[in-house]
Design a protein around this motif. Structure first.
Motif, PDB file in Angstrom:
ATOM      1  N   SER A 540      -6.679  -6.911  -0.901  1.00 43.24           N
ATOM      2  CA  SER A 540      -7.255  -5.950  -1.839  1.00 43.24           C
ATOM      3  C   SER A 540      -7.070  -4.526  -1.327  1.00 43.24           C
ATOM      4  O   SER A 540      -6.690  -3.623  -2.073  1.00 43.24           O
ATOM      5  CB  SER A 540      -8.740  -6.262  -2.051  1.00 43.24           C
ATOM      6  OG  SER A 540      -9.362  -5.262  -2.815  1.00 43.24           O
ATOM      7  N   ARG A 541      -7.325  -4.330  -0.048  1.00 45.40           N
ATOM      8  CA  ARG A 541      -7.186  -2.981   0.512  1.00 45.40           C
ATOM      9  C   ARG A 541      -5.723  -2.527   0.510  1.00 45.40           C
ATOM     10  O   ARG A 541      -5.424  -1.352   0.288  1.00 45.40           O
ATOM     11  CB  ARG A 541      -7.705  -2.964   1.936  1.00 45.40           C
ATOM     12  CG  ARG A 541      -9.127  -3.481   2.025  1.00 45.40           C
ATOM     13  CD  ARG A 541      -9.996  -2.585   2.759  1.00 45.40           C
ATOM     14  NE  ARG A 541     -11.365  -3.048   2.653  1.00 45.40           N
ATOM     15  CZ  ARG A 541     -12.340  -2.486   3.290  1.00 45.40           C
ATOM     16  NH1 ARG A 541     -12.079  -1.438   4.030  1.00 45.40           N
ATOM     17  NH2 ARG A 541     -13.556  -2.933   3.172  1.00 45.40           N
ATOM     18  N   PHE A 542      -4.817  -3.466   0.770  1.00 48.83           N
ATOM     19  CA  PHE A 542      -3.397  -3.122   0.776  1.00 48.83           C
ATOM     20  C   PHE A 542      -2.935  -2.714  -0.625  1.00 48.83           C
ATOM     21  O   PHE A 542      -2.205  -1.728  -0.789  1.00 48.83           O
ATOM     22  CB  PHE A 542      -2.587  -4.313   1.278  1.00 48.83           C
ATOM     23  CG  PHE A 542      -1.101  -4.139   1.137  1.00 48.83           C
ATOM     24  CD1 PHE A 542      -0.394  -3.318   2.011  1.00 48.83           C
ATOM     25  CD2 PHE A 542      -0.416  -4.771   0.110  1.00 48.83           C
ATOM     26  CE1 PHE A 542       0.982  -3.148   1.859  1.00 48.83           C
ATOM     27  CE2 PHE A 542       0.949  -4.601  -0.039  1.00 48.83           C
ATOM     28  CZ  PHE A 542       1.650  -3.782   0.840  1.00 48.83           C
ATOM     29  N   GLU A 544      -4.583  -1.397  -2.958  1.00 50.77           N
ATOM     30  CA  GLU A 544      -5.149  -0.130  -3.418  1.00 50.77           C
ATOM     31  C   GLU A 544      -4.172   1.033  -3.235  1.00 50.77           C
ATOM     32  O   GLU A 544      -4.301   2.071  -3.891  1.00 50.77           O
ATOM     33  CB  GLU A 544      -6.444   0.163  -2.669  1.00 50.77           C
ATOM     34  CG  GLU A 544      -7.605  -0.725  -3.100  1.00 50.77           C
ATOM     35  CD  GLU A 544      -8.845  -0.465  -2.280  1.00 50.77           C
ATOM     36  OE1 GLU A 544      -8.751   0.309  -1.292  1.00 50.77           O
ATOM     37  OE2 GLU A 544      -9.913  -1.032  -2.605  1.00 50.77           O
ATOM     38  N   LYS A 545      -3.213   0.838  -2.342  1.00 51.08           N
ATOM     39  CA  LYS A 545      -2.218   1.883  -2.095  1.00 51.08           C
ATOM     40  C   LYS A 545      -1.121   1.890  -3.169  1.00 51.08           C
ATOM     41  O   LYS A 545      -0.354   2.851  -3.259  1.00 51.08           O
ATOM     42  CB  LYS A 545      -1.584   1.681  -0.716  1.00 51.08           C
ATOM     43  CG  LYS A 545      -2.607   1.669   0.419  1.00 51.08           C
ATOM     44  CD  LYS A 545      -1.942   1.327   1.738  1.00 51.08           C
ATOM     45  CE  LYS A 545      -2.961   1.220   2.870  1.00 51.08           C
ATOM     46  NZ  LYS A 545      -2.324   0.831   4.153  1.00 51.08           N
ATOM     47  N   VAL A 546      -1.036   0.814  -3.933  1.00 52.72           N
ATOM     48  CA  VAL A 546      -0.019   0.721  -4.987  1.00 52.72           C
ATOM     49  C   VAL A 546      -0.507   1.518  -6.203  1.00 52.72           C
ATOM     50  O   VAL A 546      -1.705   1.524  -6.505  1.00 52.72           O
ATOM     51  CB  VAL A 546       0.215  -0.762  -5.368  1.00 52.72           C
ATOM     52  CG1 VAL A 546       1.235  -0.876  -6.510  1.00 52.72           C
ATOM     53  CG2 VAL A 546       0.669  -1.541  -4.147  1.00 52.72           C
ATOM     54  N   PRO A 547       0.404   2.211  -6.901  1.00 53.72           N
ATOM     55  CA  PRO A 547      -0.014   2.920  -8.123  1.00 53.72           C
ATOM     56  C   PRO A 547      -0.774   1.991  -9.068  1.00 53.72           C
ATOM     57  O   PRO A 547      -0.420   0.817  -9.223  1.00 53.72           O
ATOM     58  CB  PRO A 547       1.318   3.382  -8.727  1.00 53.72           C
ATOM     59  CG  PRO A 547       2.214   3.524  -7.544  1.00 53.72           C
ATOM     60  CD  PRO A 547       1.833   2.444  -6.587  1.00 53.72           C
ATOM     61  N   LYS A 548      -1.807   2.515  -9.677  1.00 49.05           N
ATOM     62  CA  LYS A 548      -2.726   1.702 -10.464  1.00 49.05           C
ATOM     63  C   LYS A 548      -2.020   0.948 -11.590  1.00 49.05           C
ATOM     64  O   LYS A 548      -2.366  -0.205 -11.900  1.00 49.05           O
ATOM     65  CB  LYS A 548      -3.815   2.594 -11.047  1.00 49.05           C
ATOM     66  CG  LYS A 548      -4.983   1.829 -11.625  1.00 49.05           C
ATOM     67  CD  LYS A 548      -6.138   2.759 -11.952  1.00 49.05           C
ATOM     68  CE  LYS A 548      -7.337   1.956 -12.441  1.00 49.05           C
ATOM     69  NZ  LYS A 548      -8.486   2.843 -12.755  1.00 49.05           N
ATOM     70  N   GLN A 551      -0.481  -2.252 -10.072  1.00 49.88           N
ATOM     71  CA  GLN A 551      -1.280  -3.094  -9.177  1.00 49.88           C
ATOM     72  C   GLN A 551      -1.316  -4.549  -9.635  1.00 49.88           C
ATOM     73  O   GLN A 551      -1.184  -5.467  -8.817  1.00 49.88           O
ATOM     74  CB  GLN A 551      -2.708  -2.536  -9.081  1.00 49.88           C
ATOM     75  CG  GLN A 551      -2.806  -1.304  -8.201  1.00 49.88           C
ATOM     76  CD  GLN A 551      -4.241  -0.796  -8.099  1.00 49.88           C
ATOM     77  OE1 GLN A 551      -5.131  -1.310  -8.775  1.00 49.88           O
ATOM     78  NE2 GLN A 551      -4.449   0.208  -7.272  1.00 49.88           N
TER      79      GLN A 551
END
Length: 701
Positions: A540-542, A544-548, A551
């Motif tokens: 999940s934390r990883f 979050e770095k992807v464009p929304k 995701q």
């Protein structure tokens, strides 16, 4: 002048004393006390009494715990203010009886023969008639007819007249006396069975609670209550084959030891079950030895069938573990090794645990249960579920199917005995501990066999469960092998390469295969995590770095790569152990899905090892409640008085009747009679009785 002033002061003091007595013995004062007792009883019912103090701290927090503790709300019925209210109620009711009972008794004996003819004419219920009998004969006739109607009657000669005074139901005054006396008797009985005698011994004889630990026989006398203690309520726990001659009385800051005049030997503890596995009968076969006579006799104590002996009552309260012997297998929950080790212990004891990383722990064996009746439909929570559900809600990749919510959403609502379990605390060298509950056998949840491993941080918390899937041999070994492999970088690289080769076998796709291998290795590394940052939470934390906008698609690809590479990781771990490859079928696919969920949840398990129960030698212990309650008979007597009093007040009606007879001046030899009747409560029955007497009394002989 001085004498006059002194007299005024004495009169003032007497008046103040009279007003105080009037207040204390008044109905409003007694009702106020009864209201306070009712409120205190509600508090004592809602708030569990005499629980361990840490339970209240966890429930209310330090501030409110302190406030409630100062008010003695954790032991309401032995609080000083509750006993004070009881004492005032006894005094108030006693004064009320002293003031009013003599008047009532005098009124019961009285015939109220001072009435006059004119006052009788003012009564609402009256009748006058002429009789063809002389005054004396008519008076005798009235007495006979009133006695036939159930009245007591007597003749009183007046000036030129005769009065027949009659009464019935005067005994209803006893209702007031008995009812108020019952309150006094019940309160006195309650005080006799309260902790007041123990409080007196603490206040005046130096008895103090014992807050330490040690052998009961070696506890000093200042912590022990003698055989002459008039009342107590304590518990004694006796393992099979052992004896006890003391009872433990819990106090807010420790315990008091109550010596008993008998020794109790527990020969055998019996427990029977319903078909569902629920226990239906507890019974203890005991041998009682009287210290005074030295004689022994056998007895069986069952639930609701206590043993009564020389003022003592022994109740079957519950049962505990008496020190069962346990043998377990330990599995590492951290690092890349799955090497097992043996460990043993005894319930109530401690076992040191040294880890290869240099950390030392102590296993405190808290309890053992040979049976556990569970309603699987109620669900078993997993601590990590809330974390993963937030991931599912955020990226909508269907993780509800991957999280293994089997125990949470089970449809089976039947109670089942899921077998033995062990309860222990794992304490580190800093003194911090978590509590664990592990089941010996796998349980069937939603069609899958699951080992439940419970964990909680605070004793007041419910257990959260790690669900480890059982392998083909009904063990946790395959899951432990996969867990260790996930923490091995070399095996992760090998699995990533194997997955990439399996997914892209075409020789012309070498560049793409390399990228896929790199992605698989990265997925496994992220899922393996470090510390508590692993599993679905790390994913999940990883993401979050992807464009929304990307995701959801990225999460779906990530999970497909992870699931595929975990399969190859499992095969690589088995190959390293010299085992054959697992057949790729639906059964093993389901196992891998559950194993993945358990791997993610394991980061919240919080233990360096998992202990699996293998063997046990059960030793039962019976918990008996031992009481001495001299006030019980007093309370029963008070209840009898209360029934008599209430019956007398509500079902016995006092009626008074007078017949005033005088000679008829116009008709010599005849008389004139005036009958009047009264009662404190006018009812339909009274009206009917008055009409009957109106018709009966004037009748000619």
């Amino acid at each position: 002048m001085s004498t006059s002033t002194t007299g005024i002061e004495l009169k003032t003091q007497r008046r103040s004393l009279a007003e105080f007595v009037e207040l204390v013995s008044s109905m409003r004062f007694a009702i106020s006390l009864l209201t306070l007792i009712a409120v205190a009883s509600v508090i004592g019912t809602v708030l569990k009494q005499n629980e361990p103090m840490p339970n209240y701290i966890n429930q209310f927090g330090p501030f409110w715990f302190s406030v409630f503790d100062k008010l003695s709300l954790y032991s309401v019925y032995s609080a000083w203010w509750f006993l004070l209210i009881m004492g005032f109620l006894v005094a108030s009711t006693s004064l009320c009886i002293v003031r009013n009972a003599p008047k009532m008794l005098k009124d019961m004996r009285s015939w109220r023969e001072t009435v006059r003819e004119q006052s009788l004419r003012n009564f609402h219920h009256k009748m006058e008639w002429q009789a063809a009998l002389p005054r004396t004969a008519l008076a005798q006739q009235m007495v006979m007819r009133l006695k036939d109607a159930g009245y007591q009657a007597r003749i009183v000669e007046k000036d030129k007249a005769t009065l027949v005074a009659a009464k019935r139901g005067a005994a209803n005054k006893w209702g007031y006396i008995f009812a108020h006396g019952a309150i006094v008797i019940i309160c006195v009985g309650g005080l006799l069975d309260s902790e007041m005698p123990i409080r007196v011994q603490q206040w005046f004889f130096g008895k103090t609670p014992f807050a330490g630990s040690g052998v009961i026989a070696e506890i000093p006398a200042k912590h022990r209550l003698s055989l002459s203690n008039p009342t107590f309520r304590g518990n004694t726990m006796i393992p099979e084959g052992s004896t006890s001659s003391t009872a433990i009385i819990p106090q807010a800051d420790g315990v008091l030891i109550q010596d008993l005049p008998i020794t109790i030997l527990l020969k055998k503890f019996h427990i029977d079950f319903y078909s569902t596995g629920m226990p239906k009968l507890f019974a203890s076969d005991v041998v009682i030895t009287d210290h005074e006579t030295g004689k022994s006799f056998p007895a069986t104590i069952k639930v609701n069938q206590p043993l009564l002996y020389k003022g003592l009552a022994l109740y079957q309260s519950s049962f505990e573990d008496g020190g069962s012997k346990l043998k377990l297998t330990g599995f590492p929950m951290a690092g890349k090794t799955d090497k097992r080790f043996d460990i043993g212990g005894e319930v109530g004891g401690n076992t040191p645990l040294e880890r290869s990383d240099g950390n030392s722990y102590t296993v405190e064996w808290s309890g053992f249960r040979p049976f556990n009746v569970e309603n699987m439909s109620s669900g078993q929570d997993v601590r990590a579920v809330s974390k993963a559900e937030s991931f599912n809600e955020k990226f909508a990749v269907g993780l509800d199917k991957r999280l293994g919510s089997a125990a949470k959403n089970a449809n089976n609502k039947d109670l089942k005995n899921v077998g033995p379990s062990v309860l222990y605390k794992l304490r580190d060298k800093t003194g911090q501990a978590r509590e664990y509950q592990n089941y010996m056998q796998p349980v069937t949840v939603d069609g899958a066999l699951i080992f439940l491993a419970g964990m909680r941080i605070n004793p007041s918390d419910a257990f959260s469960y790690l669900r480890i899937p059982a392998d083909d041999n009904y063990t946790v070994k395959e899951w432990m092998r996969l867990r260790a492999a996930l923490q091995d970088p070399q095996l992760r690289e090998q699995a990533a390469a194997s997955y990439a080769q399996r997914a892209m076998p075409n020789a012309n796709a070498e560049a793409l295969r390399g990228q896929l291998q790199e992605s698989a290795a990265k997925s496994l590394a992220i899922f393996a995590g470090h510390g508590q940052e692993g599993g679905f939470l790390a994913i999940s934390r990883f993401l979050e770095k992807v464009p929304k906008a990307e995701q959801e698609k990225a999460a779906d690809i990530f999970m497909k790569i992870l699931n595929g590479s975990l399969w190859d990781l499992w095969q690589a771990a088995r190959a390293k152990a010299g085992l054959s490859a697992i057949e790729a079928d639906e059964k093993h696919g389901r196992f891998l899905q559950l194993a993945t969920n358990a791997l993610s949840d394991s980061f919240f398990y919080g233990a360096p090892v998992y202990l699996q129960l293998d063997e046990f030698t059960e030793i039962k212990a019976s918990v008996l409640q031992v009481t001495r309650s001299p006030g019980k008979g007093v309370v029963y007597l008070g209840c009898l008085f209360l029934v008599i009093g209430v019956f007398s007040m509500f079902y016995i009606r006092e009626r008074r009747l007078w017949v005033w007879i005088r000679d008829d001046v116009d008709r010599p030899g005849e008389s004139t009679a005036l009958m009047a009747m009264s009662t404190q409560r006018k009812t339909l029955d009274f009206e009917k009785e008055f009409e009957n007497l109106k018709a009966r009394l004037p009748q000619s002989a």
